[in-house]
Design a protein around this motif. Structure first.
Motif: not given
Length: 214
Positions: A117-118, A184-185, A192-198
């Motif tokens: 991802v990076q 990015q977040q 603080a950010v669960d990108m998969a769940a969101v």
């Protein structure tokens, strides 16, 4: 040893040598992914990549003649890894809700491989300038992803899975924007950010909103 045996041994050796060379090339690409992810294209060092791959720099350049060629091969490998997730077992491209859920699965996978991802995020940011070696790749990649997603929604409409007023192109643009923003977040503040769940919640809400009869 007969002449036939000798010929067979020669083919085996050549085949074995090819397999070894291919394995070494793949290992170099995975190491290059890490280097580009950590330092971007401009900060990446062929010398460091060679050292991490336990090769001399001339040995590295035997497989990839330039840094730009190595970057292109690295990006191609990343694209191949992602693309495989959007095909069924028989090789056909997924469509409709199956394709959208596959996209959610990809984001879930990405959350377990922060280095990849990076790599994408760093190179995408760098490649906004037209002179960057990854500029054309990034532009074509975005175009390709938008087409794949728009076609998936359009096929869903054609098959009666999605409502006729679903807007494939707009949905595709929104999904790509959401993916990039969440990545990015998440990279900056993963706790603080669960990108998969969101992202999965968004996909589920999207499908529910455009499903035929909704």
């Amino acid at each position: 040893m007969t002449r036939g045996d000798q010929a067979g041994t020669g083919r085996t050796r050549r085949g074995g040598g090819y397999a070894v060379g291919r394995a070494r090339r793949t290992r170099i690409l995975h190491i290059a992914m890490e280097e580009f992810a950590e330092n971007g294209y401009r900060g990446a060092s062929l010398a460091r990549i060679a050292e991490r791959a336990e090769l001399s720099q001339p040995g590295l350049l035997h497989h990839f003649h330039t840094k730009e060629e190595l970057l292109a091969a690295t990006l191609d490998l990343r694209d191949e890894m992602d693309s495989a997730r959007f095909h069924s077992e028989d090789g056909s491209l997924l469509s409709g809700s199956a394709a959208l859920y596959a996209l959610a699965d990809l984001v879930d996978h990405n959350q377990r491989v922060p280095g990849l991802v990076q790599l994408f995020t760093v190179l995408s940011a760098e490649s906004v300038t037209a002179d960057h070696p990854a500029h054309t790749w990034a532009r074509n990649r975005y175009r390709r992803i938008r087409v794949v997603l728009a076609d998936a929604v359009r096929d869903g409409v054609t098959r009666g899975e999605f409502r006729a007023d679903a807007d494939p192109e707009t949905i595709a643009i929104e999904l790509v924007a959401l993916m990039d923003g969440l990545q990015q977040q998440w990279l900056v503040d993963p706790e603080a950010v669960d990108m998969a769940a969101v992202f999965r919640r968004h996909i589920e809400a999207l499908i529910a909103g455009i499903r035929a009869g909704s």
